[in-house]
Design an enzyme around this catalytic site. Structure first.
Site, short mmCIF file in Angstrom:
data_model
loop_
_atom_site.label_atom_id
_atom_site.label_comp_id
_atom_site.label_asym_id
_atom_site.label_seq_id
_atom_site.Cartn_x
_atom_site.Cartn_y
_atom_site.Cartn_z
N SER A 140 -4.85 7.15 13.19
CA SER A 140 -4.19 7.11 14.59
C SER A 140 -5.51 7.48 15.62
O SER A 140 -6.45 7.85 15.27
CB SER A 140 -3.21 8.35 14.91
OG SER A 140 -3.87 9.79 14.76
N ASN A 141 -5.30 7.02 16.82
CA ASN A 141 -6.28 6.92 17.74
C ASN A 141 -6.46 8.35 17.93
O ASN A 141 -7.80 8.69 18.27
CB ASN A 141 -5.69 6.25 19.12
CG ASN A 141 -5.74 4.79 18.89
OD1 ASN A 141 -6.13 4.29 17.80
ND2 ASN A 141 -5.86 4.07 20.17
N GLU A 142 -5.50 9.37 17.69
CA GLU A 142 -6.03 10.91 18.36
C GLU A 142 -7.15 10.97 17.08
O GLU A 142 -7.92 11.82 17.38
CB GLU A 142 -4.71 11.72 18.07
CG GLU A 142 -3.81 11.36 19.20
CD GLU A 142 -2.97 10.12 19.00
OE1 GLU A 142 -3.01 9.57 18.06
OE2 GLU A 142 -2.31 10.06 20.19
N GLN A 195 0.85 -1.12 0.02
CA GLN A 195 -0.01 0.04 -0.03
C GLN A 195 1.04 1.32 0.20
O GLN A 195 1.31 1.53 0.92
CB GLN A 195 -0.98 -0.02 1.14
CG GLN A 195 -1.60 1.15 1.35
CD GLN A 195 -2.52 1.24 2.63
OE1 GLN A 195 -2.09 0.65 3.76
NE2 GLN A 195 -3.74 2.02 2.65
N GLY A 196 0.76 2.02 -1.04
CA GLY A 196 1.48 3.24 -1.19
C GLY A 196 0.69 4.40 -1.03
O GLY A 196 0.55 5.35 -2.03
N TYR A 197 0.19 4.76 0.32
CA TYR A 197 -0.57 5.96 0.61
C TYR A 197 0.25 6.56 1.22
O TYR A 197 0.67 7.92 0.83
CB TYR A 197 -1.89 5.57 1.62
CG TYR A 197 -3.07 5.08 1.12
CD1 TYR A 197 -3.00 4.53 -0.35
CD2 TYR A 197 -4.17 5.22 1.67
CE1 TYR A 197 -4.21 4.10 -0.76
CE2 TYR A 197 -5.55 4.89 0.95
CZ TYR A 197 -5.34 4.17 -0.26
OH TYR A 197 -6.74 3.67 -0.48
N SER A 198 0.86 6.22 2.41
CA SER A 198 1.58 7.69 3.36
C SER A 198 2.87 7.85 2.65
O SER A 198 3.62 7.41 2.09
CB SER A 198 2.00 6.79 4.61
OG SER A 198 0.71 6.25 5.35
N GLU A 201 -9.97 -1.33 4.94
CA GLU A 201 -8.85 -1.59 5.82
C GLU A 201 -9.19 -1.49 7.18
O GLU A 201 -8.69 -2.27 8.09
CB GLU A 201 -8.08 -0.13 5.68
CG GLU A 201 -6.55 -0.37 6.38
CD GLU A 201 -5.56 0.93 6.07
OE1 GLU A 201 -5.70 1.55 5.27
OE2 GLU A 201 -4.47 0.77 6.99
C1 LIG Z 1 4.12 -0.13 11.61
C2 LIG Z 1 3.16 0.87 10.43
C3 LIG Z 1 3.04 0.39 9.35
C4 LIG Z 1 2.43 1.05 8.27
N1 LIG Z 1 1.94 0.76 7.19
C5 LIG Z 1 1.45 1.63 6.13
C6 LIG Z 1 1.47 1.01 4.70
O1 LIG Z 1 1.48 -0.01 4.48
N2 LIG Z 1 1.10 1.76 3.79
C7 LIG Z 1 0.87 3.19 3.97
O2 LIG Z 1 0.40 3.97 3.15
N3 LIG Z 1 1.07 3.67 5.23
C8 LIG Z 1 1.37 2.74 6.27
N4 LIG Z 1 1.46 3.28 7.51
C9 LIG Z 1 1.31 4.77 7.78
C10 LIG Z 1 0.33 5.08 8.68
O3 LIG Z 1 -0.99 5.03 7.89
C11 LIG Z 1 0.64 6.58 9.18
O4 LIG Z 1 1.67 6.49 10.16
C12 LIG Z 1 -0.57 7.22 10.00
O5 LIG Z 1 -1.70 7.49 9.06
C13 LIG Z 1 -0.13 8.58 10.62
O6 LIG Z 1 0.49 9.46 9.99
P1 LIG Z 1 1.98 10.03 10.12
O7 LIG Z 1 2.95 8.90 10.60
O8 LIG Z 1 2.28 10.69 9.14
O9 LIG Z 1 1.75 10.80 11.54
P2 LIG Z 1 1.00 12.24 11.64
O10 LIG Z 1 -0.10 12.32 10.61
O11 LIG Z 1 1.99 13.26 11.21
O12 LIG Z 1 0.63 12.66 13.08
C14 LIG Z 1 1.68 12.85 14.04
C15 LIG Z 1 0.95 12.94 15.36
O13 LIG Z 1 -0.01 14.00 15.33
C16 LIG Z 1 -1.33 13.44 15.58
N5 LIG Z 1 -2.41 13.99 14.57
C17 LIG Z 1 -2.39 14.14 13.28
N6 LIG Z 1 -3.37 14.76 12.68
C18 LIG Z 1 -4.43 14.88 13.84
C19 LIG Z 1 -5.50 15.40 13.99
N7 LIG Z 1 -6.09 15.89 13.00
N8 LIG Z 1 -5.99 15.68 15.40
C20 LIG Z 1 -5.36 15.31 16.40
N9 LIG Z 1 -4.12 14.58 16.23
C21 LIG Z 1 -3.72 14.45 15.17
C22 LIG Z 1 -1.32 12.07 15.35
O14 LIG Z 1 -2.41 11.34 16.04
C23 LIG Z 1 0.10 11.39 15.76
O15 LIG Z 1 0.02 11.34 16.95
C24 LIG Z 1 2.15 2.42 8.61
C25 LIG Z 1 2.44 3.07 9.82
C26 LIG Z 1 3.10 2.13 10.79
C27 LIG Z 1 3.48 2.81 12.13
#
Ligand SMILES: Cc1cc2nc3c(=O)[nH]c(=O)nc-3n(C[C@H](O)[C@H](O)[C@H](O)COP(=O)(O)OP(=O)(O)OC[C@H]3O[C@@H](n4cnc5c(N)ncnc54)[C@H](O)[C@@H]3O)c2cc1C
Length: 398
Positions: free
Chosen positions: A383-385, A126-129, A244
């Protein structure tokens, strides 16, 4: 709302149990139960066994070669496979891309890719992030510029789970900078062996390299690999996320974790007595068990509503939060129960056939590994937040 199983559903559960007794290889069962590292070959073997029985497309309708099961059957299957210590089904092709292609893909894409997913010909990731586009996914910056009958793709994806095994990646790419960010995103299928694709491992705190960076430099992608319409990718991306988040509560995993915790707390001693008899520790275990029972009931209510045709709403967010908090609490208590042997974390010993000896009892290393690895649960899949924000908006109307 009736939360008990019908006779038909009980018969189905027995059928699943009999299948698992018969077909789940002991080697795999032992590896999962013992917290050992699973290889690509392990997952492929299990997928092939399920596919042979017609049970791999758990969420797929029968017309595409899936089981056609309803929400209750899917729940029973998940519960039983977890209880039997079967490997999980790798979700990227089956639970994520598959449903998107069924709804938005062309007939040619469906005919080509869907059977290949079931047969294990293509391993998808999955190439989303991207760096800077996780929770705020609409900020994706990877570009796809149309040149004749190809797109030229440039950018970086990150956290790509099991990308090191993948033959193909489905990507959100920016095809337009006009209008709102959501309006310029497209959904593109890319071969991982295309020139310009580079996978770089990211090693996490558990020593595992299950996630990767995927770099895309002038990657040439045929236009027929576009899913649906150009600049409509946001709609497909959101649809995929609803899939998902199936089995988001992870009740089966939590139940298996709790059983393991009780076993360990029965073996470990505190002040000369089994830890499980320590009132302070027993109270913590009781609290997490109560939380789990309450969540399991909420989960069944959601499943019963889904079986009656109601789409789950913010309940998914509630289940995501509770499910992950409970599993992380079980992991923390298990690590606490293991005591000092949780400290020397010899991750190499988790590999099958490794000659590196773990330190302490055989349950110590997997307990620490699970504790570290499951930090991810409250981050990925939204994320839970962010889930709390959804609840505050949609339920509390704040
Ligand atoms: C082990 C693992 C596997 C993963 N696998 C994949 C994968 O296969 N493909 C893929 O595409 N992605 C994958 N991900 C990515 C995952 O979807 C993102 O890490 C997630 O969506 C959070 O984005 P971020 O890491 O950029 O953190 P950020 O979005 O930068 O968030 C940082 C912090 O800010 C908080 N935050 C952000 N926005 C808000 C808001 N609006 N309100 C309150 N708090 C907020 C978050 O909760 C977090 O604590 C994976 C992540 C992990 C850890």
């Amino acid at each position: 709302m009736d939360l008990t199983y019908t006779d038909e559903q009980k018969a189905f559960r027995d059928e699943v149990r009999a299948f698992l007794d018969d077909k789940l290889p002991k080697r795999q069962r032992d590896k999962v139960a013992g917290g050992k590292r699973l290889t690509k070959a392990d997952y492929e073997e299990w997928h092939a066994i399920l596919n042979e029985r017609g049970w791999l497309g758990v969420t797929w309708p029968a017309e595409f070669g899936g089981t056609g099961w309803d929400a209750v059957q899917r729940h029973i299957f998940e519960e039983e496979t977890t209880r039997a210590h079967a490997p999980r089904i790798v979700p990227f092709g089956l639970n994520m891309l598959g449903p998107v292609l069924m709804k938005f893909g062309s007939k040619a894409q469906q005919d080509h890719y869907l059977p290949r997913i079931l047969n294990g010909d293509d391993w998808w990731c999955q190439g989303y992030s991207e760096p800077g586009a996780g929770s705020d996914l609409a900020s994706v910056k990877t570009t796809a510029v149309r040149e004749g009958d190809h797109y030229i793709v440039n950018g970086q994806k990150t956290w790509t789970t099991l990308g090191q095994y993948a033959d193909k990646i489905f990507c959100l790419v920016r095809t337009s900078k006009e209008g709102k960010p959501q309006q310029g995103i497209s959904f593109l299928l890319i071969d991982m062996d295309s020139p310009g694709v580079e996978v770089r491992p990211i090693v996490l705190i558990d020593g595992e390299a299950e996630v990767n960076e995927v770099w895309l430099s002038d990657v040439k992608v045929p236009v027929e690999n576009l899913v649906g319409e150009e600049n409509k990718g946001w709609t497909y991306a959101k649809y995929l996320l609803t899939h998902e988040r199936t089995n988001i509560a992870g009740v089966g995993f939590a139940q298996a974790g709790l059983e393991n915790l009780k076993r360990i707390a029965g073996l470990e001693k505190a002040g000369g007595r089994p830890l499980i008899e320590n009132p302070f520790f027993a109270a913590k275990m009781a609290q997490v068990e109560i939380d789990l029972m309450a969540m399991a009931t909420t989960n069944l209510r959601t499943i019963a509503a889904a079986a009656a045709g109601q789409a789950p709403g913010a309940e998914s967010s509630m289940l995501k939060i509770k499910g992950t908090v409970i599993r992380q609490e079980i992991n923390a208590l298990t690590r606490q129960a293991v005591g000092p042997f949780a400290m020397p974390f010899v991750s190499e010993a988790l590999d099958e056939g490794s000659n590196v000896e773990p330190v302490g009892p055989d349950y110590a290393l997997p307990a620490t590994q699970a504790y570290f690895n499951n930090r991810k649960l409250s981050i990925y899949g939204g994320s839970n937040e962010v889930q709390r924000q959804i609840i505050s908006k949609t339920i509390l109307e704040l």
